[in-house]
Every structure is written in structure tokens, then in C-alpha cells.
Design a protein around this motif. Structure first.
Motif, PDB file in Angstrom:
ATOM      1  N   SER A 271       0.788  -1.230   0.000  1.00 25.67           N
ATOM      2  CA  SER A 271       0.000   0.000   0.000  1.00 25.67           C
ATOM      3  C   SER A 271       0.817   1.276   0.000  1.00 25.67           C
ATOM      4  CB  SER A 271      -0.986  -0.022   1.169  1.00 25.67           C
ATOM      5  OG  SER A 271      -1.858  -1.108   0.999  1.00 25.67           O
ATOM      6  N   HIS A 272       2.097   1.205   0.442  1.00 26.05           N
ATOM      7  CA  HIS A 272       2.864   2.435   0.242  1.00 26.05           C
ATOM      8  C   HIS A 272       3.285   2.566  -1.216  1.00 26.05           C
ATOM      9  CE1 HIS A 272       4.824   6.129   1.057  1.00 26.05           C
ATOM     10  NE2 HIS A 272       5.603   5.729   0.097  1.00 26.05           N
ATOM     11  N   PRO A 273       3.885   1.558  -1.837  1.00 28.97           N
ATOM     12  CA  PRO A 273       4.102   1.665  -3.294  1.00 28.97           C
ATOM     13  C   PRO A 273       2.811   1.999  -4.031  1.00 28.97           C
ATOM     14  CG  PRO A 273       5.287  -0.211  -2.424  1.00 28.97           C
ATOM     15  CD  PRO A 273       4.469   0.331  -1.297  1.00 28.97           C
ATOM     16  N   ALA A 320       7.283   0.830   6.316  1.00 31.65           N
ATOM     17  CA  ALA A 320       7.045   0.758   7.767  1.00 31.65           C
ATOM     18  C   ALA A 320       6.978   2.125   8.438  1.00 31.65           C
ATOM     19  CB  ALA A 320       8.119  -0.112   8.424  1.00 31.65           C
ATOM     20  N   HIS A 321       6.990   3.209   7.622  1.00 33.31           N
ATOM     21  CA  HIS A 321       6.751   4.526   8.240  1.00 33.31           C
ATOM     22  C   HIS A 321       5.272   4.660   8.632  1.00 33.31           C
ATOM     23  CE1 HIS A 321       6.210   6.403   3.960  1.00 33.31           C
ATOM     24  NE2 HIS A 321       5.088   5.891   4.367  1.00 33.31           N
ATOM     25  N   HIS A 322       4.477   3.664   8.246  1.00 33.64           N
ATOM     26  CA  HIS A 322       3.080   3.623   8.702  1.00 33.64           C
ATOM     27  C   HIS A 322       2.965   2.921  10.040  1.00 33.64           C
ATOM     28  CE1 HIS A 322       1.297   5.025   4.893  1.00 33.64           C
ATOM     29  NE2 HIS A 322       2.360   4.469   4.375  1.00 33.64           N
ATOM     30  N   MET A 323       4.121   2.430  10.545  1.00 34.93           N
ATOM     31  CA  MET A 323       4.071   1.568  11.741  1.00 34.93           C
ATOM     32  C   MET A 323       4.984   2.073  12.862  1.00 34.93           C
ATOM     33  SD  MET A 323       4.273  -1.865   9.451  1.00 34.93           S
ATOM     34  CE  MET A 323       4.476  -2.976  10.849  1.00 34.93           C
TER      35      MET A 323
HETATM   36 CU   LIG Z   1       3.462   5.462   3.216  1.00 35.63          CU
END
Ligand SMILES: [Cu+2]
Length: 557
Positions: A271-273, A320-323
Motif C-alpha cells: 500500500s505504500h508503493p 514501515a513509516h506507517h508503523m
Molecule cells: Cu506510506
């Protein structure tokens, strides 16, 4: 020769010859085997398939926008306003799922990209026309499955578009069918990516080397790699959700020995890509629109082209900047925070080169340029707020607040949304052979731009002050900003509806424009074919002898 035969052999004809009289009529009026709606839903012509994506996507967008309107109405006051909490959870989940998987992920790539890519590289169609049609059918099927999930099983999913475990495993709502719908949509995206990759590698006109490709094509090419490489990861993750819900094996639910953090890693590895699958085609379209409406050769062509590739590469290693607050190690937090800063560099290169292109340009404030300038303003705010939340100490404070909601709406809706609307107005005369009414198109732009900022800017403030996202109720001190934000949504939505109305009626009442290039600044191949193009785009495949934005080329005079 019948349409299907024609279209069936169309691919073959494309590779081995030409379809009789295809060059004489535009692709709308080409008569083949099928007629009526069947001449569309069974057509393998990339232009028709692009437009069919466009129709479906704008329909889903309108549904998603209506849900956004309803969310804002509910949040005008604390406590219950127009719906109960369970319905609210379902409504914001649906808003997210529809806008992400049925609008921004297919986005510019499957719609205008499908229409323009072959023409921009000097080809008669994509490499696999029938797979192209199949991917559209998968998109339609996935969309219908998502809609069906609303009215069957335990009712509409209430998990948010991220389907986070363990709640997505335990909730009684119809997550299984919704996950299956996204799984099918994922395949539509993979097949489109595969088609575009092979088309760019194998269907370029003689002389069209990679560094003569228009920047929109570079962006579509970089996006296609992400579609093919990253999408299977979310596919597998969704299958695991469906299997765990159906058979009770423990993958993500800790009660059954599963790991919910593993789910977050797998989900964001795609989901980040995916946010770059969404925005990259928009960044490419902005480069092409700037060159045309600033009447300038784009500044730093090579850097912009490579920055698309760099965004795809670095965008794949920041998930993992979402985590940051998931409990992962400090080392992981530090590494992903650093990588997130790095991925901002290629985006900054694009913005710098766009502004440099504007410098001393003869800027034509036509509607596409207005959306382009608004894009740069909104994309900057989205980008800078992205760097802020890439910093650990800031993200710990604003994670899961309205600051995040503001950030991703500025970058995805302010970014891709405005690039999409701009591209729609930019290539409209090429696609439909008519020009839309100018004054309403500019009023619509103004309302959309002002409404957008009145809607989303207050969210930065509310989020900074601690207003959590996805909460049905809130403390009274947040109400003033919620009211401002809701009024903003009314202004913006009236602008968007005016735009849709104007573009739809202009299909009938717009001034016919048969010019090859109605803007007078076009230098890429689509501005050398008729408006609208014939079935096979070119009656003779061109030979390319220059770069896409080179000024001193005879046919560009
Ligand atoms: Cu992101």
C-alpha cells in the motif's frame, strides 16, 4: 470484416497490416461486428477500453464523493447527527475502499494512460489488446463484488480501507467478499501493468528510444513496474485474511497464534508503493501539461524521467513509516524514517524542474494550466506534511489523527485528483474532438480549489490539537473546525459537479475542434494525429527523429 473478427484480428492486423478503412473514420465511428453497447464492452481498442475505465471510475468517484459528503454532514456536530456509529464506520470504510481501489489505483494509468500511451509511443495499440479488455472486465467484476459486499453477509465492512487485523478477522461484517473484490481488482491492475511494460518495450515507433519518450509515458512505465511487482503482495495478504476468516487458521489473529504486526507489514509493503501507483501517472501528466501550456521545453527532461524511476524504487522500501507506533524496534523506526526522507528527493526534483519550466515561460492560463498550478501548490503542502510525519517525534504525536487525514488528502486528492482533472481537460479535445465551455470550466476549477483548502486545511489544525481520525464522536472544542471543513466540502463538491456537468454537456454542445493540436504548444505524438484519433491511431507508423519537447523540429513549428 466484422468487428470481432476485425478486433480479433485487429491485434494481428496491428502486427501484420492494417484494418480496412480504419484510417478513414475516427474510432467512435468505426463499424465492426458488434454494435451498440457491445461495440464497446467487447472492443479490444485501447482508446475504447480507456474510456470505459474512465466512465466506471468517475461513477465510483461520484459514489465515493457522496460518501465523503455524508461523513462531513455527520461530523458537523458531536454525537449523533444523521447516522449511528456502526453506519458511520461502514460509510468511512466504503469511502476509503471505493476511492482507493476503484478510483485512484486504476487512476490516470488505466483510463487516460490506456487511451494515450500507444499514441504517444507511435503504436497502433497495446501489446496485448485482449488482455487489456480482460483487465477491464476484471475491474468491472471487482467493482460489482465490492458493491455486493455492502448488501450481503453481515453487512458493509466496518474496518477502514486498511482491513487491519485482528479486527478484520473477528468482525461479523462482510470483509471476506470485500477482500475478494480487492483481490480481483488487484489482478486487473497487474495485467494493465504487464501490458504497459511490454508495450513500452516492444511497440515503440522507429527512433522512439527510451530517452525520447514523453514524461507521461515514463511515469506510466515506472507505475507499471510497481503494479506488477507490489500488487501480488496485497493479493496474498487478502487471501490469508479470507482463509483465516473462513477456516480459522491463525495467521494474523494473536488469539490463534497469529501476528497482527505481520499483517501491517504485508499490507503496507503493497500500500505504500500503491500511493505511487496512484500519484506517479499524475506527476507525468503534469510534466506534459506544463510543457504545452507554458510553451516551453521541459527543464531537466532526463532528471524528471529518472525521478519517476527513483520514486518507484525508493517508494518500495519505506512502508514501515506507517508503523512507527506499532511497537516495532527503534532501529526499524530510525531506518524507515531516514528512507522516507530520501524518497522525498526525487519528488522535489520534479517540483524544482516544473517551477524552472514555468520561469520565463509564456504561461497560458487555460483550464489545464489552472489545475496544474493548483496541483503544484497542493502537492507541496502534501509533500511537506509528509516529511513532517516521517519524523518520529512528530508522527508519535499525530499518528491516527486528522493531521494524517489532511496529509493524504492533500497528496492524493490534491495531487492526483487535480492532476486527473487537469489531464481530463488537457486531452479532452483530443479524445472527443470537441472543446468544452471555457467559462464554466474555470469557475468549476476555482470552486474546487477554494473548497478543497477550506475542507482539508482545518484538518491539519484539528489533528495537531489531537482530534483522532475515524472517531464517530468528538470533544466540543473541535466543532468549529469541523463546521468550517464541512462548508468547504459543499463548495468543493459544487465545483466538481459543475465540472462534470460542463464536460458531459460539451460532448454534445462543445465547439468541434478537428485541429491536431488545439493548444498550439503540443510536441508529443498525440498532437500529430486527428482529434479524435482513427481506430489505429496512425495510417503510417511515424519515424521519430527528435526528443519529445525539442522546440526546433519542423512538425512542431
Ligand atoms: Cu506510506
Amino acid at each position: 470484416m466484422s468487428d470481432h473478427a476485425a478486433s480479433a484480428s485487429h491485434g494481428a492486423a496491428v502486427r501484420h497490416g492494417t484494418v480496412p478503412n480504419a484510417a478513414d473514420v475516427d474510432f467512435y465511428h468505426f463499424k465492426g461486428r458488434w454494435s451498440g453497447i457491445f461495440a464497446w464492452i467487447f472492443s479490444t481498442d485501447h482508446k475504447r477500453i480507456g474510456l470505459m475505465y474512465l466512465v466506471l471510475m468517475l461513477t465510483f468517484f461520484t459514489v465515493g464523493m457522496t460518501l465523503g459528503f455524508v461523513i462531513r454532514l455527520e461530523l458537523m456536530a458531536p454525537g449523533k447527527t444523521i447516522m449511528d456509529a456502526q453506519t458511520y464506520n461502514a460509510v468511512f470504510t466504503l469511502h476509503g475502499v471505493i476511492m482507493v481501489f476503484l478510483f485512484v489505483v486504476p487512476g490516470l494509468s488505466a483510463s487516460l494512460g490506456n487511451f494515450l500511451l500507444p499514441i504517444m509511443i507511435g503504436a497502433k495499440d497495446v501489446q496485448f489488446p485482449r488482455i487489456n479488455l480482460f483487465s477491464w472486465w476484471l475491474f468491472l467484476t471487482g467493482g460489482l463484488m465490492a458493491v455486493t459486499a455492502l448488501f450481503t453477509g453481515g453487512g458493509p465492512p466496518d474496518t477502514g480501507w486498511t482491513f487491519y487485523a485482528p479486527y478484520s478477522i473477528r468482525t461479523g461484517t462482510n470483509v471476506t467478499l470485500a477482500a475478494a473484490a480487492v483481490f480481483v481488482l488487484g489482478f486487473s491492475s497487474i495485467l494493465t501493468g504487464l501490458n504497459f511494460l511490454t508495450t513500452v518495450h516492444r511497440m515503440r515507433a522507429p527512433g522512439m528510444s527510451f530517452f525520447r519518450l514523453p514524461l507521461f509515458v515514463w511515469a506510466l512505465y515506472s507505475t507499471a513496474w510497481l503494479q506488477v511487482v507490489a500488487t501480488p503482495v496485497v493479493g496474498i495478504t487478502l487471501v490469508l485474511i479470507m482463509v483465516e476468516r473462513s477456516f480459522g487458521i491463525g495467521v494474523f489473529d494473536p488469539v490463534k497464534g497469529g501476528d497482527p504486526i505481520l499483517y501491517q507489514h504485508l499490507f503496507w509493503i503493497y500500500s505504500h508503493p500503491a500511493v505511487y501507483i496512484m500519484i506517479l501517472p499524475g506527476l507525468g501528466a503534469i510534466s506534459d501539461m506544463l510543457a504545452v501550456h507554458a510553451r516551453r521545453t521541459i527543464f531537466g527532461y532526463g532528471f524528471i524521467a529518472m525521478s519517476s524511476v527513483a520514486i518507484a524504487l525508493f517508494g518500495s522500501i519505506v512502508w514501515a513509516h506507517h508503523m512507527f507506533i506499532s511497537g516495532q524496534s527503534l532501529v526499524a523506526n530510525f531506518v524507515f524514517s531516514l528512507l522516507t526522507m530520501i524518497v522525498a528527493i526525487p519528488s522535489a526534483i520534479k517540483v524544482f524542474n516544473w517551477v524552472a519550466t514555468l520561469y520565463k515561460g509564456s504561461i497560458q492560463l487555460e483550464t489545464p494550466m489552472l489545475y496544474t498550478l493548483a496541483f503544484i501548490f497542493l502537492f507541496m503542502i502534501g509533500g511537506f506534511s509528509g516529511m513532517m510525519i516521517g519524523v518520529l517525534s512528530v508522527d508519535v504525536h499525530v499518528h491516527d489523527t486528522y493531521f494524517i487525514v489532511a496529509h493524504f488528502h492533500y497528496i492524493i486528492f490534491g495531487g492526483l485528483g487535480f492532476a486527473f482533472f487537469g489531464a481530463l481537460h488537457h486531452w479532452y479535445p483530443k479524445m472527443f474532438g470537441r472543446m468544452y465551455h471555457q467559462v464554466p470550466s474555470k469557475i468549476a476549477w476555482f470552486l474546487t480549489f477554494v473548497g478543497f483548502n477550506v475542507l482539508y486545511m482545518p484538518m491539519f489544525i484539528m489533528g495537531w490539537e489531537g482530534m483522532p481520525r475515524r472517531y464517530y464522536d468528538y470533544l466540543p472544542e473541535y466543532q468549529k473546525w469541523h463546521v468550517v471543513s464541512t462548508i468547504g466540502s459543499w463548495i468543493m463538491i459544487s465545483g466538481i459537479l459543475l465540472m462534470f456537468w460542463n464536460l458531459l454537456r460539451s460532448l454534445k454542445t462543445g465547439k468541434p475542434c478537428r485541429e491536431l493540436d488545439p493548444w498550439g504548444g503540443g510536441r508529443t505524438l498525440e498532437w500529430t494525429v486527428p482529434s479524435p484519433p482513427p481506430l489505429e491511431n496512425f495510417d503510417k507508423i511515424p519515424t521519430v527523429t527528435h526528443g519529445p519537447y525539442d522546440p526546433d523540429v519542423p512538425e512542431h513549428k
